[in-house]
Motif scaffolding. Structure first.
Motif, PDB file in Angstrom:
ATOM      1  N   CYS A 158      28.180  -0.454  39.185  1.00  0.00           N
ATOM      2  CA  CYS A 158      27.305  -1.553  39.597  1.00  0.00           C
ATOM      3  C   CYS A 158      28.023  -2.490  40.552  1.00  0.00           C
ATOM      4  N   PHE A 159      29.350  -2.435  40.480  1.00  0.00           N
ATOM      5  CA  PHE A 159      30.162  -3.253  41.337  1.00  0.00           C
ATOM      6  C   PHE A 159      30.078  -2.800  42.793  1.00  0.00           C
ATOM      7  N   ASP A 183      33.088  -9.454  29.984  1.00  0.00           N
ATOM      8  CA  ASP A 183      33.165 -10.532  30.966  1.00  0.00           C
ATOM      9  C   ASP A 183      32.889 -10.077  32.379  1.00  0.00           C
ATOM     10  N   TYR A 184      33.197  -8.822  32.673  1.00  0.00           N
ATOM     11  CA  TYR A 184      32.993  -8.365  34.042  1.00  0.00           C
ATOM     12  C   TYR A 184      31.589  -7.836  34.254  1.00  0.00           C
ATOM     13  N   THR A 220      38.343  -4.505  36.449  1.00  0.00           N
ATOM     14  CA  THR A 220      37.512  -3.657  37.316  1.00  0.00           C
ATOM     15  C   THR A 220      38.245  -3.093  38.510  1.00  0.00           C
ATOM     16  N   ASP A 221      39.025  -3.935  39.195  1.00  0.00           N
ATOM     17  CA  ASP A 221      39.664  -3.416  40.407  1.00  0.00           C
ATOM     18  C   ASP A 221      40.637  -2.300  40.062  1.00  0.00           C
TER      19      ASP A 221
END
Lengths: 525, 429
Positions: free
Chosen positions: A376-377, A306-307, A457-458
């Motif tokens: 990529c974030f 999802d991310y 992710t964070d």
């Protein structure tokens, strides 16, 4: 060998590495150009040039480059030690790694033969043109990947680690007090909580942390505002070492991309961009069998996340280039692994006809793309993303899938995880073992990926902040143990491996920094 | 006509504190679950008396004017909500608001309204549209039916001949006029430079709750999401409906749609992504501009909407970001889709609806002075609402921050526990 000689050897080695580098020529040019300036006087030429380089920031750049070299330096050793000892000092580990590599390469070769796909081939002109047009949206391609299987999955690798034995160690006489209930049965030195407390002092309960003290209901003037200001100063100074130290308490979201690039000394100079573009050209010209493995891996893992599904195209752009980057071969000097060699048809054994395959020596496995996805974030320029990823791979990620005795290697991490759990949650460990749910079987897949794809992710980025800050993967083992400690109550009630897996299936709501902090600093010892 | 049965009224009911709320629900999705699980709420069927009605807009137009509603009763729509939610009326109201601001407060105040792309109602504004169309040759326009939702009937065009049916032609004979009845559409300048994430276009869905228009009281929900298009953005194929429209309903019909693949990001995720890429200040400016969109659009219909203390309304705002990180208002929905696309989505919508009911407060647990209820932050209360408490000491300081937290952490459970008394009949744990 005394300390002084060791130091001068190190210095000589680093000078050797930096000599002839682009930075070297830039500094030389700067030094030549500054001679025109009025404050440079002939009488005090050397000192004046030195102070010019300092004030103009070039000394700092050199410092950062030296700092980077220290990270990828070969470990200190006896001058007559053969190169394979530098890769891995323990013979039985070397042997195990070599036989694992043979298996993997055999699997790759047989896939190539079975499917009648060559390991490498040159693309016809029309195909090259098509690929060049589609470079930014390779994710729209839907090639038939059903015939390709990943070369190996983490659980295959785990079986190899479980079977590792030190032939010099007679474990039959071990009394139960010292016996180890876990799966890893090699006597490596791993740190326990008291030692970790000292090594990870910045994570203690009284020091501000990002991931805890930047929470919504805590007033920012208590910690966060000032911490962000310090971060900005660190960036202004452009000091790698300071950035690394800073990262131990976490990196603010808005500054993280620059801080990581600074720590890794990924400066994205024109020559780096050019290097990346050359790699891109290589991808377009030649098709490699491993490309299909990469496609399949991205489609199976990152695209379904999802991310990370959004970054599919970036992942191809990074990983396909990575496979062709021979600069990566450098890291095999300190990696216990050896790049697989392939022989031109009919000339097996003839070293002159051997090529490293794939060109970077790294065969991707199931889940490999997850090393890139979180980055990529942070970076959206492909060449920058690429250089940060490559540096992270040759400093850290490679240790997660090669057999070595390094304290950051996956073997040590597994052992450390099991020891921490057995020492501090013995009841839980025993219970899980009894019901056939060895904790490592569940935690292994998290550790091999550095938790990518399992945490949100964070939180993942906060964890990787600490990997960079402490220049070690130990936090990964600590986190794995902390997760088990956190869900201990539920785990005590399960009666099968499947239910244990279910309790630990979803880590997306976990907050990593409090978990690590509590495990290290609030566990009774 | 229903009337209050005085014999049944207990002191609690008179005070407004209800131990049992009778509700009607005209929709068959998430809201049903939320209402059913709320302690003390009981569904009434058919013609039973109700205290709360979550209806669809159809019921509203048929029944609202004919019912007498007691003071405590609540309905989830304003009578003429379509002034905001129908595309042509929204644009009309926004344009009028813009003109008024320019007349009253000058150009800089009015430029606050510069957040909707150039739009014309067709066929009524056909001539004006043609003028603008010819002035901006080469640009792409999007045609949207006024009253449909979920992406139905939308198409893109670059040539006038594609929309010839909507040409207003006063020279046609009466018979011809009757024969060629076209639906009302709006033509809007298509935003050709949307902000892309890895080549993909997305739009934002944000939720705003209005409990009163006079005075204007509006709440902004912290959660929301970004809906991604399944394919890569390009202007070459304007016929590819799937690429240009990001409505989840349309995406689901795309040939390469994979229900396993997520098409959505939580807005917190997007906010973090943008902060990592562009830095904190830029993103804070962006969100401030979005706050302005919500408030300005509500202000533009404030005097037009028939205010009624029985009404509240939950709007779903669709916002598009362009490559300069400027937010554009695409449309406002009165019945935002409550059909969830995944488990995570379902949970988010449950939270949203629960908190909506918390704000509406049928159980009279709030004092009315709250600035935050669960995931809702009070954005406008007859004036801007600030995070800081405005008092004698802070008076005159100009650096107040707005009380909005879109895309920020939503720790609603803790907040609600601190804020609310337990439900009647529930004991505090």
């Amino acid at each position: 060998m005394d300390g002084g000689t060791e130091l001068s050897l190190s210095i000589a080695h680093i000078v050797q590495r930096l000599k002839g580098s682009h930075l070297h020529s830039q500094i030389e040019r700067q030094a030549k150009d500054c001679l025109h300036q009025p404050e440079i006087k002939l009488e005090s030429l050397k000192d004046d040039v030195r102070s010019f380089l300092k004030t103009s920031g070039w000394e700092r750049k050199l410092q950062n480059a030296v700092y980077r070299e220290l990270h990828v330096q070969l470990p200190r050793s006896h001058p007559t030690a053969p190169p394979e000892h530098l890769k891995e000092p323990l013979a039985y580990m070397r042997k195990a790694q070599a036989s694992w590599e043979k298996r993997v390469l055999k699997s790759l070769n047989s896939m190539s033969t079975e499917l009648e796909v060559p390991l490498a081939r040159m693309r016809p002109a029309a195909e090259q043109k098509e690929l060049a047009n589609k470079w930014n949206e390779m994710g729209t391609d839907e090639p038939d990947l059903s015939r390709f299987r990943p070369v190996y999955a983490p659980k295959d690798f785990l079986e190899v680690l479980i079977s590792l034995r030190n032939p010099n160690h007679d474990s039959s006489e071990d009394i139960s007090a010292r016996s180890h209930w876990g799966l890893i049965q090699v006597p490596l030195n791993v740190r326990d909580i008291p030692q970790l407390r000292q090594a990870y002092a910045e994570l203690n309960l009284t020091t501000g942390q990002l991931g805890i003290d930047d929470h919504a209901h805590i007033r920012p003037d208590l910690f966060e505002s000032e911490y962000v200001q310090v971060g900005k100063k660190v960036l202004a100074e452009q000091d790698s070492a300071a950035a690394q130290q800073y990262s131990r308490q976490g990196c603010p979201t808005g500054l993280r991309a620059d801080l990581w690039a600074l720590i890794l000394n990924s400066t994205n100079q024109p020559q780096d961009v050019m290097h990346y573009e050359q790699l891109t050209a290589g991808v377009i010209q030649h098709d490699l069998l491993v490309d299909n493995l990469i496609y399949k891996d991205v489609k199976l893992t990152a695209s379904n996340d999802d991310y990370y599904f959004v970054f599919e195209d970036f992942l191809y752009q990074v990983l396909l280039c990575f496979s062709r980057d021979t600069a990566v071969l450098d890291h095999f000097k300190y990696n216990s692994a050896t790049p697989p060699k392939s022989y031109i048809q009919g000339k097996v054994g003839d070293e002159e006809c051997a090529v490293v395959y794939p060109p970077n020596g790294v065969i991707p496995f199931h889940g490999f793309s997850m090393y890139v996805a979180p980055l990529c974030f942070l970076y959206n320029e492909p060449s920058k993303l690429y250089s940060v990823f490559r540096e992270m791979y040759i400093r850290y990620f490679f240790r997660l899938h090669s057999i070595s005795s390094s304290p950051s290697g996956i073997v040590s991490l597994c052992l450390q995880f099991e020891r921490l759990l057995q020492t501090h949650l013995p009841q839980l460990f025993y219970h899980l073992r009894e019901i056939g749910a060895q904790p490592l079987r569940i935690a292994f897949k998290w550790m091999v990926r550095g938790f990518s794809g399992y945490l949100s992710t964070d939180q993942l980025l906060l964890l990787w902040d600490r990997i960079l800050g402490y220049d070690s993967l130990e936090v990964v083992a600590v986190l794995a143990a902390a997760v088990f400690a956190f869900r201990a109550e539920n785990l005590m009630e399960v009666t099968s491996l499947a239910s244990a897996e279910a309790v630990l299936a979803d880590l997306s709501t976990l907050k990593v920094v409090p978990l690590i902090q509590i495990f290290l600093f609030a566990t009774a010892i | 006509m229903r009337h209050l049965d005085k014999k049944m009224a207990s002191p609690e009911m008179m005070r407004g504190r209800r131990s049992c709320v009778r509700y009607k629900c005209g929709q068959l999705n998430t809201i049903q679950d939320v209402l059913r699980q709320r302690p003390g709420w009981v569904e009434v069927k058919d013609d039973g008396e109700w205290d709360f009605n979550w209806c669809d807009v159809g019921w509203l137009s048929e029944n609202f004017d004919n019912s007498y509603l007691e003071e405590h009763v609540r309905v989830n729509h304003f009578r003429n909500h379509y002034e905001l939610t129908r595309k042509n009326l929204m644009v009309k109201n926004l344009k009028r608001h813009w003109k008024n601001l320019e007349r009253d407060d000058g150009h800089s105040e009015a430029s606050k309204c510069d957040f909707f792309p150039c739009t014309f109602a067709l066929p009524s504004e056909y001539d004006l549209f043609v003028e603008e169309f010819k002035r901006s040759t080469g640009s792409t326009w999007i045609m949207k039916p006024v009253a449909k939702s979920q992406g139905k009937g939308i198409f893109l065009f670059r040539k006038l001949k594609d929309i010839i049916d909507w040409k207003k032609d006063g020279t046609r004979s009466e018979e011809q006029k009757d024969a060629v009845q076209v639906e009302n559409y709006v033509a809007q300048r298509y935003i050709e430079n949307p902000y892309l994430i890895n080549g993909r276009k997305f739009d934002l869905r944000v939720y705003v709750l209005v409990t009163s228009y006079a005075p204007l009281k509006a709440w902004l929900y912290r959660d929301g999401f970004a809906r991604f298009s399944n394919t890569r953005f390009s202007l070459n194929t304007i016929d590819d409906k799937y690429m240009h429209l990001t409505n989840v309903a349309v995406q689901k019909t795309a040939p390469d749609y994979d229900p396993e693949k997520g098409c959505k990001w939580q807005i917190q995720q997007l906010r973090r992504y943008l902060t990592a890429k562009h830095g904190r200040e830029t993103v804070e400016t962006l969100f401030k501009e979005m706050d302005n969109i919500f408030v300005c659009s509500l202000q533009s219909v404030q005097k037009v909407i028939i205010n009624d203390k029985h009404c509240f309304e939950l709007y779903g705002y669709d916002i598009l970001l362009d490559e300069n990180l400027k937010p554009w208002l695409i449309e406002v929905n009165a019945s935002p889709s409550h059909t969830p696309s995944s488990q995570e989505d379902y949970e988010m919508k449950c939270r949203l609806l629960e908190d909506t009911l918390n704000v509406v407060d049928m159980e009279a647990r709030l004092t009315g002075r709250e600035k935050r209820v669960g995931g809702y932050d009070l954005m406008w209360n007859d004036g801007p609402v600030y995070r800081e408490d405005v008092n004698m000491e802070t008076f005159g300081i100009s650096c107040f921050t707005a009380n909005t937290h879109l895309g920020c952490a939503n720790d609603r459970d803790q907040q609600l526990r601190r804020l609310l008394k337990p439900f009647p009949g529930q004991r505090r744990m």
